[in-house]
Design an enzyme around this catalytic site. Structure first.
Site: not given
Length: 348
Positions: A93-95
């Site tokens: 995941y990222c932002w």
């Protein structure tokens, strides 16, 4: 095509112990807020992310993408090897579930490494945490440990937890001991990290009939206890610990280890010295400079902490039970002998 996974499903898999989340944002972003127990394998480090962000704003999105590709391509072998070392299924995941997590998942897929990507990224997770703290019904009754500074409340909580009793340790979640010296020797958590870990603890304990918790103020260092928890804690049953001054001094010196950080303790003391008489401030500073920390602790207790320690439980005897003990260990025994049987018989 990269397979995506919804937040609720990811959290269920993580809690089962058979899955792990991997945050591919920069270390600085990861430190500020992350899904609890995640790994951090960043696409870009802090400096690289700052450089790309500057290019995006000052030159063009295309220039930022080109530089990003150049930087990322250099670290591909090490990046992939870090993922190969993970022994459980994982989700990246990222932002906001955008370019970085998509890039990571795509590259891993090309290398035959299976992964999923979190829909909406950690932005969705943060929204979920806030909603939980605003709306969640948290059922357990609260048994609140109170007492003057140095009464061994945190030590007792952790011992009760070791014994298998349900506990929420707010100071541990905050990375702070809750006093002006509370951050020394620890790594304080951000508000977001504190809330994320708190929600996970509440999820684990939501079906318990009661939990033990410490009688903290609304603020622990720089983090605030959410109203959902604080209001119910204030209305909970109170255990008031009474220990002799000698034991409290010993507890403080053992827990805070001031001999390891004498300069930091002297620096922190400057923030409160104006609340003491000039003569007392001078006496404490002299003991600090000589590293006579037992004397420092006793003077702080008698002339700073004790006069300021007030709690509603002391004014409402029908809502509390007093535990008088000579040592912290004796206090634990009395809680087990008096409080726990009363809870089991629904008399407390």
């Amino acid at each position: 095509m990269v397979q995506e996974i919804a937040l609720e499903e990811l959290l269920e898999r993580i809690r089962s112990g058979q899955h792990i989340a991997v945050d591919v944002r920069s270390p600085k972003e990861f430190e500020e807020s992350a899904i609890p127990n995640s790994l951090n394998i960043p696409v870009f480090n802090n400096e690289e992310r700052a450089e790309i962000g500057t290019l995006y704003k000052q030159v063009s999105p295309e220039a930022a993408k080109e530089r990003g590709l150049e930087l990322f391509s250099r670290k591909l072998p090490s990046f992939i090897n870090e993922f190969k070392a993970i022994e459980r299924p994982f989700t990246v995941y990222c932002w906001r579930g955008g370019m970085r997590s998509k890039t990571a998942a795509t590259v891993l897929g090309l290398m035959g490494i299976e992964t999923t990507r979190l829909t909406g990224g950690i932005r969705f997770y943060r929204q979920w945490v806030v909603k939980q703290l605003e709306e969640q019904e948290f059922g357990p009754q609260y048994i609140v440990l109170n007492g003057y500074t140095g009464s061994g409340k945190t030590t007792i909580l952790r011992k009760l937890k070791e014994m298998g009793h349900p506990v929420i340790d707010l100071e541990q979640l905050a990375g702070h001991r809750g006093s002006i010296f509370g951050q020394i020797g620890l790594k304080p958590n951000s508000q977001k990290q504190f809330e994320s870990q708190l929600v996970e603890e509440m999820e684990k304990l939501k079906n318990e009939p009661f939990i033990f918790i410490e009688g903290e103020s609304k603020r622990i260092g720089k983090v605030l206890i959410p109203s959902l928890l604080f209001d119910k804690k204030e209305a909970g049953k109170q255990i008031i610990l009474h220990l002799p001054i000698e034991e409290r001094v010993a507890n403080l010196v053992r827990d805070y280890e001031p001999h390891k950080y004498p300069d930091l303790f002297l620096e922190a003391f400057q923030l409160i010295k104006k609340r003491l008489t000039p003569a007392m401030s001078l006496a404490i500073e002299e003991h600090m400079e000589k590293q006579e920390f037992d004397a420092v602790a006793e003077l702080l207790l008698l002339h700073y902490y004790d006069p300021r320690y007030k709690h509603s439980a002391f004014r409402n005897p029908e809502r509390h039970i007093d535990i008088h003990a000579n040592t912290t260990e004796e206090a634990i025994d009395k809680i087990c002998d008096v409080v726990l049987p009363a809870i089991a018989q629904s008399k407390y």
